[in-house]
Design an enzyme around this catalytic site. Structure first.
Site, PDB file in Angstrom:
ATOM      1  N   MET A  34       0.832  -1.199   0.000  1.00 58.31           N
ATOM      2  CA  MET A  34       0.000   0.000   0.000  1.00 58.31           C
ATOM      3  C   MET A  34       0.872   1.257   0.000  1.00 58.31           C
ATOM      4  O   MET A  34       0.399   2.353   0.288  1.00 58.31           O
ATOM      5  CB  MET A  34      -0.954   0.011   1.194  1.00 58.31           C
ATOM      6  N   LEU A  37       6.693   3.209   1.545  1.00 56.96           N
ATOM      7  CA  LEU A  37       7.609   2.084   1.692  1.00 56.96           C
ATOM      8  C   LEU A  37       8.662   2.320   2.768  1.00 56.96           C
ATOM      9  O   LEU A  37       9.131   3.439   2.973  1.00 56.96           O
ATOM     10  CB  LEU A  37       8.299   1.803   0.356  1.00 56.96           C
ATOM     11  N   HIS A  41       9.303  -3.316   3.369  1.00 58.35           N
ATOM     12  CA  HIS A  41       8.875  -3.487   1.982  1.00 58.35           C
ATOM     13  C   HIS A  41      10.071  -3.779   1.070  1.00 58.35           C
ATOM     14  O   HIS A  41       9.987  -4.628   0.169  1.00 58.35           O
ATOM     15  CB  HIS A  41       8.175  -2.224   1.482  1.00 58.35           C
ATOM     16  N   LYS A 154       5.229  -9.964   9.284  1.00 61.05           N
ATOM     17  CA  LYS A 154       4.625  -9.061  10.272  1.00 61.05           C
ATOM     18  C   LYS A 154       3.111  -9.100  10.211  1.00 61.05           C
ATOM     19  O   LYS A 154       2.431  -9.078  11.237  1.00 61.05           O
ATOM     20  CB  LYS A 154       5.120  -7.626  10.090  1.00 61.05           C
TER      21      LYS A 154
END
Length: 286
Positions: A34, A37, A41, A154
């Site tokens: 989404m 970053l 990511h 996570k």
């Protein structure tokens, strides 16, 4: 050698790029995000580059997974920064950055739901969230048709739900889980950490400290799932800043709470620090 990095905003253009790569015999990887970053990511992108020849990173704040009173409008966004970070990795071929109208040109009449798994943990206070997650990930899988997709540990409940969706629907996609990236004091990297005040940031480490305590209990031979879950709840509730959402010991396969800790399990916690709701987990094989 660094890749030739491109941004793509339409499904048609992305499909053409992926088709060309596949025609050249390249293995395709997808990293759904989404945006906003962080190092977590980028670890997914690095893992994808090890797994495949052609890496697609999607950046899309998915409205379907936000509830009426959640942070869709205020969710952190910085597309220019995200694109710069992806280009600098030298490991991403395409950033797919569609507008909402591109992904949802009409109201969705079709959704993907896993009601039992979605109702647990985060789903208890976020009804509809995982239907939104599963639906958008399914759409991305159909758009890209990747050979492999990378997700972070996570978001443990999300990862378990995606694995089950892929298995149940016979999607020919390998799901790769990537370990959680943490700050030096153990706090899991998260886009929502930006919401934390300095004081809240200090207290947020109670999540990882609680998980570490539980892991140590198990390593020392404690197999009582209820007792360890109770101990985790007590530790988080005792923090003067944290507002406990949940602390559970569950089976990794179906997210059911377990009395006896054995096999693949997840220690999962969530709490509010100010307006930020943070989650974390540890996944163990016992």
């Amino acid at each position: 050698m660094a890749k030739s990095f491109r941004q793509c905003e339409t499904i048609l253009d992305l499909r053409q790029l992926v088709a060309a790569a596949r025609a050249n015999g390249q293995r395709i990887a997808l990293v759904p995000t989404m945006g906003y970053l962080h190092e977590g990511h980028l670890a997914l992108v690095e893992a994808a580059s090890r797994e495949a020849d052609f890496v697609v990173v999607s950046i899309f704040v998915n409205p379907l997974q936000f509830g009426a009173n959640e942070d869709l409008s205020s969710y952190p966004r910085d597309l220019a920064r995200d694109l710069r970070l992806l280009a600098e990795t030298g490991q991403c071929d395409v950033a797919f950055t569609p507008e909402v109208a591109e992904m949802y040109p009409r109201p969705m009449a079709t959704t993907v739901q896993l009601p039992d798994m979605a109702a647990k943990l985060c789903g208890k206070t976020r009804p509809g969230h995982f239907a939104g997650v599963a639906t958008v990930v399914s759409k991305l899988f159909h758009i890209v048709a990747p050979d492999v997709a990378c997700f972070g540990q996570k978001d443990g409940q999300q990862l378990a739900i995606i694995r089950r969706m892929v298995a149940d629907l016979n999607m020919p996609i390998e799901i790769v889980s990537v370990p959680t990236v943490r700050e030096a004091d153990g706090l899991a990297k998260s886009s929502r950490n930006v919401y934390l005040s300095p004081e809240e940031r200090d207290h947020a480490t109670i999540l990882y400290r609680t998980l570490s305590w539980a892991r140590e209990q198990i390593a020392n031979g404690n197999r009582d799932g209820k007792a360890i879950a109770s101990g985790m709840r007590e530790r988080i509730a005792a923090d003067p800043i944290a507002r406990l959402d949940y602390a559970e010991v569950v089976s990794l396969a179906d997210l059911e709470s377990i009395d006896v800790i054995e096999g693949d399990v997840m220690l999962a916690v969530a709490a509010y620090f100010g307006k930020a709701r943070l989650i974390d987990n540890l996944q163990l094989n016992v």
